[in-house]
Design a protein around this motif. Structure first.
Motif, PDB file in Angstrom:
ATOM      1  N   SER A 116      41.682  46.980  39.481  1.00 46.07           N
ATOM      2  CA  SER A 116      40.915  45.849  39.591  1.00 46.07           C
ATOM      3  C   SER A 116      41.397  45.102  38.714  1.00 46.07           C
ATOM      4  N   LEU A 117      42.162  45.330  37.703  1.00 40.42           N
ATOM      5  CA  LEU A 117      42.894  45.141  36.864  1.00 40.42           C
ATOM      6  C   LEU A 117      44.202  43.727  36.888  1.00 40.42           C
ATOM      7  N   ARG A 118      44.260  44.002  38.083  1.00 43.04           N
ATOM      8  CA  ARG A 118      46.015  44.030  38.885  1.00 43.04           C
ATOM      9  C   ARG A 118      45.512  42.344  39.687  1.00 43.04           C
ATOM     10  N   GLN A 119      43.699  42.521  40.220  1.00 46.28           N
ATOM     11  CA  GLN A 119      43.760  41.416  41.212  1.00 46.28           C
ATOM     12  C   GLN A 119      43.109  40.194  40.111  1.00 46.28           C
ATOM     13  N   GLU A 120      43.188  39.137  40.413  1.00 46.06           N
ATOM     14  CA  GLU A 120      42.490  38.034  39.858  1.00 46.06           C
ATOM     15  C   GLU A 120      41.344  37.758  39.378  1.00 46.06           C
ATOM     16  N   PRO A 121      41.290  37.726  38.221  1.00 42.79           N
ATOM     17  CA  PRO A 121      39.695  37.957  37.437  1.00 42.79           C
ATOM     18  C   PRO A 121      38.678  37.160  37.724  1.00 42.79           C
ATOM     19  N   PHE A 122      38.571  37.106  38.967  1.00 38.74           N
ATOM     20  CA  PHE A 122      37.308  36.082  39.175  1.00 38.74           C
ATOM     21  C   PHE A 122      36.261  36.124  38.953  1.00 38.74           C
ATOM     22  N   ASN A 123      35.675  37.792  38.109  1.00 39.67           N
ATOM     23  CA  ASN A 123      34.024  37.614  38.234  1.00 39.67           C
ATOM     24  C   ASN A 123      34.090  37.892  36.443  1.00 39.67           C
ATOM     25  N   LYS A 124      35.794  37.754  35.768  1.00 38.72           N
ATOM     26  CA  LYS A 124      36.091  38.321  34.032  1.00 38.72           C
ATOM     27  C   LYS A 124      35.320  39.358  33.764  1.00 38.72           C
ATOM     28  N   ILE A 125      35.576  40.789  34.878  1.00 36.51           N
ATOM     29  CA  ILE A 125      34.570  42.387  34.563  1.00 36.51           C
ATOM     30  C   ILE A 125      35.662  43.138  33.798  1.00 36.51           C
ATOM     31  N   HIS A 126      37.117  42.417  33.191  1.00 40.67           N
ATOM     32  CA  HIS A 126      38.316  43.113  33.101  1.00 40.67           C
ATOM     33  C   HIS A 126      37.565  43.939  31.312  1.00 40.67           C
ATOM     34  N   SER A 127      36.843  43.795  30.574  1.00 42.11           N
ATOM     35  CA  SER A 127      36.671  44.547  29.471  1.00 42.11           C
ATOM     36  C   SER A 127      35.492  45.365  29.833  1.00 42.11           C
ATOM     37  N   ALA A 128      35.008  44.744  30.834  1.00 45.44           N
ATOM     38  CA  ALA A 128      34.105  46.245  31.123  1.00 45.44           C
ATOM     39  C   ALA A 128      35.163  47.154  31.827  1.00 45.44           C
ATOM     40  N   THR A 129      35.996  47.102  32.577  1.00 50.08           N
ATOM     41  CA  THR A 129      36.956  47.908  33.243  1.00 50.08           C
ATOM     42  C   THR A 129      37.518  48.511  32.242  1.00 50.08           C
ATOM     43  N   LYS A 130      38.361  48.247  31.280  1.00 48.74           N
ATOM     44  CA  LYS A 130      38.891  48.920  29.949  1.00 48.74           C
ATOM     45  C   LYS A 130      38.312  49.844  29.481  1.00 48.74           C
ATOM     46  N   ILE A 131      36.557  49.399  29.011  1.00 51.18           N
ATOM     47  CA  ILE A 131      35.959  50.727  28.172  1.00 51.18           C
ATOM     48  C   ILE A 131      36.511  51.521  29.256  1.00 51.18           C
ATOM     49  N   ARG A 132      36.097  51.116  30.776  1.00 53.18           N
ATOM     50  CA  ARG A 132      35.426  52.520  31.583  1.00 53.18           C
ATOM     51  C   ARG A 132      36.934  53.578  31.896  1.00 53.18           C
ATOM     52  N   ILE A 133      38.312  52.430  31.715  1.00 56.68           N
ATOM     53  CA  ILE A 133      39.087  53.186  32.235  1.00 56.68           C
ATOM     54  C   ILE A 133      39.423  53.860  30.694  1.00 56.68           C
ATOM     55  N   GLN A 134      39.099  54.066  29.328  1.00 57.15           N
ATOM     56  CA  GLN A 134      39.035  54.864  28.356  1.00 57.15           C
ATOM     57  C   GLN A 134      38.309  56.347  28.006  1.00 57.15           C
ATOM     58  N   LYS A 135      36.856  55.709  28.559  1.00 53.86           N
ATOM     59  CA  LYS A 135      36.065  56.931  28.979  1.00 53.86           C
ATOM     60  C   LYS A 135      36.460  57.715  29.563  1.00 53.86           C
ATOM     61  N   ILE A 136      37.213  57.475  30.706  1.00 54.67           N
ATOM     62  CA  ILE A 136      38.076  58.555  31.541  1.00 54.67           C
ATOM     63  C   ILE A 136      39.011  58.970  31.183  1.00 54.67           C
ATOM     64  N   CYS A 137      39.933  58.428  29.988  1.00 54.96           N
ATOM     65  CA  CYS A 137      40.928  58.917  29.292  1.00 54.96           C
ATOM     66  C   CYS A 137      40.424  60.488  28.406  1.00 54.96           C
ATOM     67  N   HIS A 138      39.370  59.315  27.568  1.00 52.92           N
ATOM     68  CA  HIS A 138      38.959  60.222  26.507  1.00 52.92           C
ATOM     69  C   HIS A 138      38.226  61.339  27.100  1.00 52.92           C
ATOM     70  N   LEU A 139      37.363  61.732  28.087  1.00 49.77           N
ATOM     71  CA  LEU A 139      36.981  62.583  28.925  1.00 49.77           C
ATOM     72  C   LEU A 139      37.857  63.571  29.607  1.00 49.77           C
ATOM     73  N   ASN A 140      38.884  63.505  29.969  1.00 53.59           N
ATOM     74  CA  ASN A 140      40.050  63.964  30.530  1.00 53.59           C
ATOM     75  C   ASN A 140      41.880  63.723  30.333  1.00 53.59           C
ATOM     76  N   PRO A 141      41.752  64.509  28.810  1.00 50.32           N
ATOM     77  CA  PRO A 141      42.711  63.431  27.931  1.00 50.32           C
ATOM     78  C   PRO A 141      44.236  64.056  29.329  1.00 50.32           C
ATOM     79  N   LEU A 142      43.701  64.904  30.390  1.00 50.34           N
ATOM     80  CA  LEU A 142      44.773  65.206  31.047  1.00 50.34           C
ATOM     81  C   LEU A 142      45.042  64.402  32.518  1.00 50.34           C
ATOM     82  N   THR A 143      43.859  63.286  32.547  1.00 49.23           N
ATOM     83  CA  THR A 143      44.609  62.057  33.236  1.00 49.23           C
ATOM     84  C   THR A 143      45.843  60.757  33.218  1.00 49.23           C
ATOM     85  N   THR A 144      46.405  60.687  34.044  1.00 49.36           N
ATOM     86  CA  THR A 144      46.474  59.825  33.547  1.00 49.36           C
ATOM     87  C   THR A 144      46.821  58.601  34.591  1.00 49.36           C
TER      88      THR A 144
END
Length: 547
Positions: free
Chosen positions: A519-547
């Motif tokens: 999603s972050l690599r696509q053209e940011p038509f809807n400007k949702i990158h802030s939400a995307t980054k937060i979701r990535i951080q939460k996944i990595c925080h809850l699942n430290p082994l996720t890469t």
């Protein structure tokens, strides 16, 4: 002067320029310039409440167009005076010109859709063919001459068939009138015919050169439009299509499906009614009701008003649910019932995908089976081969299916649009972070492809009613996002994001992380990158082994 006070047009313009927008220049009666790459002309005028006697003959000429009530309104408005004198007169620095710009706006509003398209076609023709490659000093014809030609052709009823199928024929009649004017060196003002708008501008050698340039185009016929970047591609399709032909009479310029696609493309644009409270929405509904009842509407205007009505009803339904939400079962039931009724009405006014908002409402109300029932119904409708979505349409099947239908019925039965989620209204709780991110970036609404939202609702609902079918729905969504190259799935930032959300809620965090990264690599038509980054951080925080 002569013991009386006058206002000099030249001094007035200089003073106007000095207090106007910085870096502006004088251009005729206007100050001109550029703001953020947008060119502008600004003319500060004096208003006269009286219709000038020199234009009284225009009132007597208006037998069939415009209608009497338009004529009365125009005359009541009076006219304007702009700061420019006659170029070959003795008092150029002091004189003022009568301007009928307000009247001209009324006349443009009085045009039907085909007349307006003809005017637009003439403006494109002027810019891309006649004046192409010429500096300002060599440009003799202006868009005002094009507008004047359309006015005269309509009023004199030179061509009775103002319809989409005769668009090129109408254009050709206007072009021949302009050619005649250049040959004679006289372009009569529409309101004051004695005023020759070619005077001091198109005469002598300049007139001869312009005439021969236009006449050479005339000899080529309508094929000269091939040289227009904006029009040429459509003309090529006509030239290579044995079922269509370029003519100057009753034949078709573009197919019915192509015309409808352009028409619905304009209508599908989201409205600019930014009211997010019940009072504002009800006020707009009242205005729309009055406008729809007007006997003066063209079929195109009525179609646009119907779509606007659907949009306002949708907003009202969701705002009502937000503003009047209560834990009391009886009141909540009554509110849900009113909202649901509004969304049913909206679906009757809009296109196929306007039914989607009813499905979203049922999902908010935790009525998952009803949501799935509507989703299935929409899927069946969208699977029909004649359905039009953006530029995707089988022209022959579309024409066969809805040829004899009104545009309103065509829109309900054969047209799909994007799902527009206004960011000040909460529709689906799983998308609230994306709406907040877009709102922070001053984006008023999320645009979601309809097939993406259909599959999202299936995944979210099956989690609660049929866990055996969740994976199947998720697989369909994943195939859709991975395989499509932007034809059926535009706005790929939100599409990958929704896939990630569905994967995350079903427990597949590794796949969700990949989707968010895509999603972050696509053209940011809807400007949702802030939400995307937060979701990535939460996944990595809850699942430290996720890469």
């Amino acid at each position: 002067m002569n013991n009386r006070h006058y206002i000099s047009s030249s001094i007035y313009k200089q003073n106007m320029c000095s207090v106007s927008i910085p870096n502006s220049t004088l251009h005729g009666p206007c100050t001109s310039g550029t703001i953020r790459r947008l060119e502008y002309d600004q003319a500060l005028c004096f208003v006269s409440d009286f219709w000038p006697p020199s234009a009284s003959s225009w009132i007597d000429r208006c037998h069939s167009w415009p209608k009497p009530h338009f004529v009365n309104n125009i005359v009541k408005m009076g006219c304007l005076f702009v700061a420019i004198g006659h170029k070959i007169g003795r008092h150029e620095d002091h004189e003022w010109r009568i301007s009928f710009s307000l009247a001209e706006q009324k006349l443009v509003n009085a045009m039907n859709h085909s007349q307006f398209l003809t005017y637009g076609l003439l403006k494109v023709f002027l810019t891309e063919i006649i004046n192409n490659g010429l500096d300002d000093d060599r440009k003799k014809l202006s868009s005002y001459h094009m507008k004047t030609a359309v006015f005269w052709v309509i009023q004199q009823n030179t061509t009775p068939h103002w319809c989409p199928q005769n668009l090129l024929g109408c254009f050709w009649v206007c072009f021949k009138l302009i050619l005649e004017w250049v040959y004679e060196g006289v372009c009569p003002n529409f309101f004051i015919p004695d005023n020759n708008m070619f005077l001091s501008k198109i005469d002598g050698e300049a007139q001869h050169q312009l005439f021969f340039r236009l006449y050479s185009l005339y000899e080529k016929g309508l094929a000269f439009l091939l040289h227009s970047p904006s029009i040429g591609s459509y003309i090529i399709n006509v030239l290579h299509n044995p079922r269509l032909s370029i003519c100057t009479d009753e034949h078709t310029l573009i197919s019915e499906a192509e015309f409808d696609r352009n028409l619905y493309g304009e209508i599908q644009c989201y409205d600019t009614i930014y009211k997010f409270n019940i009072q504002g929405c009800m006020r707009h509904l009242h205005i729309l009701e009055q406008m729809i009842d007007s006997p003066l509407l063209t079929q195109y205007q009525l179609l646009k008003l119907q779509k606007l009505t659907a949009n306002v009803l949708q907003k009202t339904a969701f705002i009502l649910h937000m503003e009047t939400y209560t834990p009391r079962n009886k009141l909540r039931y009554r509110t849900d019932k009113i909202s649901c009724h509004m969304l049913k009405l909206a679906a009757k006014f809009g296109c196929i995908t306007d039914m989607m908002y009813k499905a979203i409402h049922y999902y908010k109300a935790i009525s998952y089976m009803e949501t799935l029932s509507i989703v299935e119904m929409i899927k069946v409708k969208l699977a029909q081969p004649y359905v039009m979505y953006k530029s995707n349409v089988d022209r022959e099947k579309y024409t066969e299916a809805v040829e004899a239908q009104s545009w309103s019925k065509k829109m309900r039965q054969a047209v799909a649009g994007d799902i527009i989620l206004y960011n000040r209204i909460h529709y689906i709780r799983e998308l609230i972070p994306e709406q907040q991110s877009a709102l922070q970036n001053k984006i008023p609404a999320l645009f979601v492809p309809p097939l993406i939202l259909l599959n999202m609702l299936e995944v979210l609902c099956y989690r609660h009613v049929d866990t055996m079918r969740v994976q199947s729905a998720l697989d369909d969504l994943q195939t859709l996002v991975h395989s499509d190259q932007g034809q059926l799935i535009p706005f790929r930032d939100i599409s990958w994001q929704i896939l990630g959300i569905c994967q995350q809620v079903t427990g597949n965090h590794q796949a969700a992380l990949y989707s968010y990264q895509q999603s972050l690599r696509q053209e940011p038509f809807n400007k949702i990158h802030s939400a995307t980054k937060i979701r990535i951080q939460k996944i990595c925080h809850l699942n430290p082994l996720t890469t």
